[in-house]
Write an enzyme that holds these catalytic residues in place. Sequence first.
Site, PDB file in Angstrom:
ATOM      1  N   ARG A 118      36.795 134.186 -10.858  1.00 23.46           N
ATOM      2  CA  ARG A 118      35.796 133.167 -10.565  1.00 23.46           C
ATOM      3  C   ARG A 118      34.410 133.571 -11.065  1.00 23.46           C
ATOM      4  O   ARG A 118      33.596 132.741 -11.400  1.00 23.46           O
ATOM      5  CB  ARG A 118      35.773 132.914  -9.045  1.00 23.46           C
ATOM      6  CG  ARG A 118      34.686 131.960  -8.563  1.00 23.46           C
ATOM      7  CD  ARG A 118      34.968 130.566  -9.117  1.00 23.46           C
ATOM      8  NE  ARG A 118      33.918 129.600  -8.820  1.00 23.46           N
ATOM      9  CZ  ARG A 118      32.801 129.434  -9.517  1.00 23.46           C
ATOM     10  NH1 ARG A 118      32.540 130.228 -10.540  1.00 23.46           N
ATOM     11  NH2 ARG A 118      31.932 128.500  -9.199  1.00 23.46           N
ATOM     12  N   TYR A 119      34.160 134.887 -11.031  1.00 21.01           N
ATOM     13  CA  TYR A 119      32.838 135.406 -11.390  1.00 21.01           C
ATOM     14  C   TYR A 119      32.950 136.191 -12.690  1.00 21.01           C
ATOM     15  O   TYR A 119      34.017 136.702 -13.020  1.00 21.01           O
ATOM     16  CB  TYR A 119      32.313 136.310 -10.260  1.00 21.01           C
ATOM     17  CG  TYR A 119      32.183 135.592  -8.929  1.00 21.01           C
ATOM     18  CD1 TYR A 119      31.061 134.825  -8.636  1.00 21.01           C
ATOM     19  CD2 TYR A 119      33.193 135.674  -7.973  1.00 21.01           C
ATOM     20  CE1 TYR A 119      30.948 134.164  -7.425  1.00 21.01           C
ATOM     21  CE2 TYR A 119      33.092 135.013  -6.747  1.00 21.01           C
ATOM     22  CZ  TYR A 119      31.957 134.258  -6.486  1.00 21.01           C
ATOM     23  OH  TYR A 119      31.857 133.607  -5.282  1.00 21.01           O
ATOM     24  N   ARG A 122      34.119 140.288 -12.415  1.00 19.81           N
ATOM     25  CA  ARG A 122      35.039 140.842 -11.431  1.00 19.81           C
ATOM     26  C   ARG A 122      36.176 139.865 -11.124  1.00 19.81           C
ATOM     27  O   ARG A 122      36.014 138.659 -11.248  1.00 19.81           O
ATOM     28  CB  ARG A 122      34.306 141.228 -10.133  1.00 19.81           C
ATOM     29  CG  ARG A 122      33.469 140.133  -9.528  1.00 19.81           C
ATOM     30  CD  ARG A 122      32.278 140.766  -8.799  1.00 19.81           C
ATOM     31  NE  ARG A 122      31.535 139.803  -8.002  1.00 19.81           N
ATOM     32  CZ  ARG A 122      30.604 138.984  -8.490  1.00 19.81           C
ATOM     33  NH1 ARG A 122      30.348 138.973  -9.782  1.00 19.81           N
ATOM     34  NH2 ARG A 122      29.960 138.164  -7.695  1.00 19.81           N
ATOM     35  N   CYS A 131      50.394 139.859   6.015  1.00 25.55           N
ATOM     36  CA  CYS A 131      49.366 140.557   6.779  1.00 25.55           C
ATOM     37  C   CYS A 131      49.979 141.073   8.073  1.00 25.55           C
ATOM     38  O   CYS A 131      50.896 140.445   8.603  1.00 25.55           O
ATOM     39  CB  CYS A 131      48.250 139.593   7.163  1.00 25.55           C
ATOM     40  SG  CYS A 131      47.142 139.193   5.821  1.00 25.55           S
ATOM     41  N   CYS A 135      45.656 135.762  11.025  1.00 26.01           N
ATOM     42  CA  CYS A 135      44.467 135.239  11.682  1.00 26.01           C
ATOM     43  C   CYS A 135      44.570 133.721  11.734  1.00 26.01           C
ATOM     44  O   CYS A 135      44.917 133.082  10.751  1.00 26.01           O
ATOM     45  CB  CYS A 135      43.206 135.595  10.887  1.00 26.01           C
ATOM     46  SG  CYS A 135      42.980 137.357  10.648  1.00 26.01           S
ATOM     47  N   CYS A 138      42.568 131.936   8.955  1.00 22.53           N
ATOM     48  CA  CYS A 138      42.805 132.427   7.585  1.00 22.53           C
ATOM     49  C   CYS A 138      42.450 131.385   6.525  1.00 22.53           C
ATOM     50  O   CYS A 138      42.856 130.239   6.582  1.00 22.53           O
ATOM     51  CB  CYS A 138      44.269 132.819   7.426  1.00 22.53           C
ATOM     52  SG  CYS A 138      44.637 133.504   5.799  1.00 22.53           S
ATOM     53  N   ARG A 140      43.326 131.824   3.346  1.00 21.39           N
ATOM     54  CA  ARG A 140      44.458 131.746   2.413  1.00 21.39           C
ATOM     55  C   ARG A 140      45.754 131.456   3.144  1.00 21.39           C
ATOM     56  O   ARG A 140      46.816 131.935   2.774  1.00 21.39           O
ATOM     57  CB  ARG A 140      44.575 133.042   1.614  1.00 21.39           C
ATOM     58  CG  ARG A 140      43.497 133.132   0.601  1.00 21.39           C
ATOM     59  CD  ARG A 140      43.799 134.061  -0.559  1.00 21.39           C
ATOM     60  NE  ARG A 140      42.507 134.347  -1.162  1.00 21.39           N
ATOM     61  CZ  ARG A 140      41.875 135.492  -1.032  1.00 21.39           C
ATOM     62  NH1 ARG A 140      42.433 136.508  -0.413  1.00 21.39           N
ATOM     63  NH2 ARG A 140      40.681 135.647  -1.556  1.00 21.39           N
ATOM     64  N   ASP A 299      35.382 128.379   5.988  1.00 19.94           N
ATOM     65  CA  ASP A 299      35.728 127.520   4.846  1.00 19.94           C
ATOM     66  C   ASP A 299      36.320 126.184   5.282  1.00 19.94           C
ATOM     67  O   ASP A 299      36.863 126.055   6.380  1.00 19.94           O
ATOM     68  CB  ASP A 299      36.741 128.243   3.943  1.00 19.94           C
ATOM     69  CG  ASP A 299      36.100 129.406   3.194  1.00 19.94           C
ATOM     70  OD1 ASP A 299      34.887 129.337   2.914  1.00 19.94           O
ATOM     71  OD2 ASP A 299      36.825 130.382   2.895  1.00 19.94           O
ATOM     72  N   ASP A 336      31.028 129.647   0.955  1.00 24.58           N
ATOM     73  CA  ASP A 336      31.873 129.525  -0.224  1.00 24.58           C
ATOM     74  C   ASP A 336      32.100 128.022  -0.394  1.00 24.58           C
ATOM     75  O   ASP A 336      33.109 127.490   0.040  1.00 24.58           O
ATOM     76  CB  ASP A 336      33.194 130.281  -0.023  1.00 24.58           C
ATOM     77  CG  ASP A 336      33.501 131.201  -1.192  1.00 24.58           C
ATOM     78  OD1 ASP A 336      33.066 130.874  -2.312  1.00 24.58           O
ATOM     79  OD2 ASP A 336      34.184 132.222  -0.986  1.00 24.58           O
ATOM     80  N   LYS A 342      30.311 131.822  -3.916  1.00 22.65           N
ATOM     81  CA  LYS A 342      29.503 132.129  -2.731  1.00 22.65           C
ATOM     82  C   LYS A 342      28.035 131.754  -2.939  1.00 22.65           C
ATOM     83  O   LYS A 342      27.437 132.133  -3.939  1.00 22.65           O
ATOM     84  CB  LYS A 342      29.592 133.616  -2.418  1.00 22.65           C
ATOM     85  CG  LYS A 342      30.991 134.068  -2.063  1.00 22.65           C
ATOM     86  CD  LYS A 342      31.008 135.569  -1.814  1.00 22.65           C
ATOM     87  CE  LYS A 342      32.397 136.076  -1.503  1.00 22.65           C
ATOM     88  NZ  LYS A 342      33.293 136.044  -2.687  1.00 22.65           N
TER      89      LYS A 342
END
Length: 374
Positions: A118-119, A122, A131, A135, A138, A140, A299, A336, A342
């Site tokens: 995206r950037y 990186r 996981c 969570c 989450c 994702r 998000d 985001d 971000k």
Amino acid sequence: METESTKLGLRIRELFNVDERLWNDWRWQLKNRITRLEELERILNLTEQEAIDIERSLEHLKMAITPYYLSLIDPSNYNDPIRLQSIPSIHELAHMPYETEDPLKEEIYSPLPGLVHRYPDRVLLIVTDSCPTLCRHCTRRRLTEKIKSNNNHIELNKAFEYICSHREIRDVIISGGDPLILPDQMIERIISRLRDIDHVEIIRIGTRVPVTLPQRVTPELCSMLQKYHPIWVNTHFNHPNEITVESSKACEMLANAGIPLGNQSVLLKGINDNVEVMKKLVQGLLKIRIRPYYLYQCDMVEGLSHFRTSIEKGIEIIEALQGFTSGLAVPTFVIDAPGMGKIPISPQYIIGRNGDQILLRNFEGKISAYTNPS
Ligand SMILES: *Cc1c(COP(=O)(O)O)cnc(C)c1O
């Protein structure tokens, strides 16, 4: 003094009939995750309605909680912050018209499955979709919690080839899921491959293991990681109750292996959308050598509306920290925004301009003028 939550820890150990050695074994913790309603009912007193709601929610999204993380819950508090982050709620089934599965548009910025570019300099490398604890907030969850499986098959070799051929990539963020759920050898295979690429300067690991499965941070893992420096770790504490003897020890071991630690929190309604809670969290993190890095606005993922706060709430929290406590403790508040990447949002300290004169206010509300060089 015995707190409610340590009592729950004892009760869980009794139920599982587990000794101290096994309890501290991360593989045991993973194998004995609580994933079904019946298991949860043996541990926590659920109301009839709660049980019905959890069952309905589980038809759509999975649950998984390590016995350790579950043991941090105060069973007498229905709004316990650990409970809200790990136990499904009926609100997750409410989808707002503006919510989507993938508001960050990671799929669009994904040249290959498992890689998000995206950037400019990186990439995010998603090495697993599982996981230790799922969570409820989450981002994702399209990868981690959906009951119907998706065919997002990660081919690491292709990802390595992509990174090799894109010389502008100097920072690789290993993420997931949680990369530290993988065995040491597999993590080492990934990291050593990346280290062999000349233009990859730093490697970051994004993991919630110190919070939900601190037993995973073993001396073996630390000595493996420190062979591949510079390695950075970003973790995900959201509430001071997550700072325990166990999580502190895990972070101490990582820091002692020379790994700088950062924290990415998510602003969550009823969990940490409160100045006092957040101050206790960020100050507690510094004590265990973690630098608060980002505070995320929740998000616009489907089913998270009950967790979302207003943007003003985040600004208010940053404003109450900046100047009032160590600058090191103040994270950057970011949104985001869908497809945008971000965007940092901060309280406004420039309150006016008049030619070369800039009117500023300080954290105490005092106003002064600064003259720009002409
Ligand atoms: C957050 C993020 C990064 C890293 O951003 P930093 O601001 O450098 O921490 C990289 N790629 C993606 C897709 C991200 O979401």
